[in-house]
Design a protein around this motif. Structure first.
Motif, PDB file in Angstrom:
ATOM      1  N   SER A   5       0.846  -1.091  -0.023  1.00  0.00           N
ATOM      2  CA  SER A   5       0.020   0.026   0.068  1.00  0.00           C
ATOM      3  C   SER A   5       0.781   1.048   0.014  1.00  0.00           C
ATOM      4  O   SER A   5       2.158   1.279   0.388  1.00  0.00           O
ATOM      5  N   ASN A   6       0.215   2.311  -0.590  1.00  0.00           N
ATOM      6  CA  ASN A   6       1.107   3.702  -0.323  1.00  0.00           C
ATOM      7  C   ASN A   6       0.103   4.501   0.744  1.00  0.00           C
ATOM      8  O   ASN A   6      -1.275   4.160   0.880  1.00  0.00           O
ATOM      9  N   PHE A   7       0.754   5.160   1.341  1.00  0.00           N
ATOM     10  CA  PHE A   7       0.321   6.074   2.587  1.00  0.00           C
ATOM     11  C   PHE A   7       0.655   7.472   2.159  1.00  0.00           C
ATOM     12  O   PHE A   7       1.721   7.727   1.610  1.00  0.00           O
ATOM     13  N   TRP A   8      -0.557   8.540   2.528  1.00  0.00           N
ATOM     14  CA  TRP A   8      -0.269   9.781   2.141  1.00  0.00           C
ATOM     15  C   TRP A   8      -0.711  10.583   3.382  1.00  0.00           C
ATOM     16  O   TRP A   8      -1.722  10.239   3.941  1.00  0.00           O
ATOM     17  N   VAL A   9      -0.116  11.696   3.664  1.00  0.00           N
ATOM     18  CA  VAL A   9      -0.535  12.592   4.544  1.00  0.00           C
ATOM     19  C   VAL A   9      -1.324  13.819   3.820  1.00  0.00           C
ATOM     20  O   VAL A   9      -0.463  14.346   2.957  1.00  0.00           O
ATOM     21  N   ILE A  10      -2.489  14.118   4.050  1.00  0.00           N
ATOM     22  CA  ILE A  10      -3.229  14.927   3.311  1.00  0.00           C
ATOM     23  C   ILE A  10      -3.749  16.236   4.231  1.00  0.00           C
ATOM     24  O   ILE A  10      -4.141  15.596   5.299  1.00  0.00           O
ATOM     25  N   LYS A  37       3.922   3.733   9.526  1.00  0.00           N
ATOM     26  CA  LYS A  37       4.787   4.274  10.476  1.00  0.00           C
ATOM     27  C   LYS A  37       5.411   5.469   9.778  1.00  0.00           C
ATOM     28  O   LYS A  37       5.616   6.710  10.502  1.00  0.00           O
ATOM     29  N   GLU A  38       5.978   5.552   8.363  1.00  0.00           N
ATOM     30  CA  GLU A  38       6.352   6.502   8.174  1.00  0.00           C
ATOM     31  C   GLU A  38       5.369   7.773   7.773  1.00  0.00           C
ATOM     32  O   GLU A  38       5.878   8.815   8.076  1.00  0.00           O
ATOM     33  N   ALA A  39       4.264   7.249   7.445  1.00  0.00           N
ATOM     34  CA  ALA A  39       3.269   8.575   7.317  1.00  0.00           C
ATOM     35  C   ALA A  39       2.945   9.051   8.609  1.00  0.00           C
ATOM     36  O   ALA A  39       2.582  10.199   8.670  1.00  0.00           O
ATOM     37  N   GLU A  40       2.761   8.332   9.671  1.00  0.00           N
ATOM     38  CA  GLU A  40       2.696   8.779  10.931  1.00  0.00           C
ATOM     39  C   GLU A  40       3.605   9.537  11.398  1.00  0.00           C
ATOM     40  O   GLU A  40       3.362  10.668  12.030  1.00  0.00           O
ATOM     41  N   ILE A  60      -4.287  10.578   7.564  1.00  0.00           N
ATOM     42  CA  ILE A  60      -3.608   9.754   6.823  1.00  0.00           C
ATOM     43  C   ILE A  60      -4.268   8.828   6.085  1.00  0.00           C
ATOM     44  O   ILE A  60      -5.187   8.632   6.674  1.00  0.00           O
ATOM     45  N   VAL A  61      -4.282   8.768   4.768  1.00  0.00           N
ATOM     46  CA  VAL A  61      -5.015   7.842   3.991  1.00  0.00           C
ATOM     47  C   VAL A  61      -4.132   6.874   3.438  1.00  0.00           C
ATOM     48  O   VAL A  61      -3.112   6.971   2.940  1.00  0.00           O
ATOM     49  N   GLU A  62      -4.745   5.740   3.138  1.00  0.00           N
ATOM     50  CA  GLU A  62      -4.041   4.410   2.341  1.00  0.00           C
ATOM     51  C   GLU A  62      -4.685   4.204   1.041  1.00  0.00           C
ATOM     52  O   GLU A  62      -5.677   4.389   0.851  1.00  0.00           O
TER      53      GLU A  62
END
Length: 69
Positions: A5-10, A37-40, A60-62
């Motif tokens: 998965s990719n995680f994004w911070v928006i 964890k990186e996104a958090e 954070i969205v996945e």
């Protein structure tokens, strides 16, 4: 079939406290991050930087990455 998965911070600054519409030009997107964890970690940094602004919110969205079967 999904693999990883990719995680994004928006987020950004919202026009009111109902948090439905971003103020034009304030949208921010960070990522993609390979782990939650990186996104958090990125979310904590950007949230702390904007802590003094009540109308700013980040999430954070996945995004599942898909591969052909």
């Amino acid at each position: 079939m999904t693999k990883g998965s990719n995680f994004w911070v928006i987020g950004g600054e919202f026009g009111s406290m109902n948090f439905h519409k971003l103020v034009e030009g304030s949208a921010q997107v960070q990522g993609p991050f390979k782990t939650r964890k990186e996104a958090e970690d990125a979310w904590r940094v950007v949230s702390e930087e904007n802590r003094h602004k009540a109308g700013v919110r980040f999430s954070i969205v996945e995004e599942p990455s898909r591969i052909s079967a």
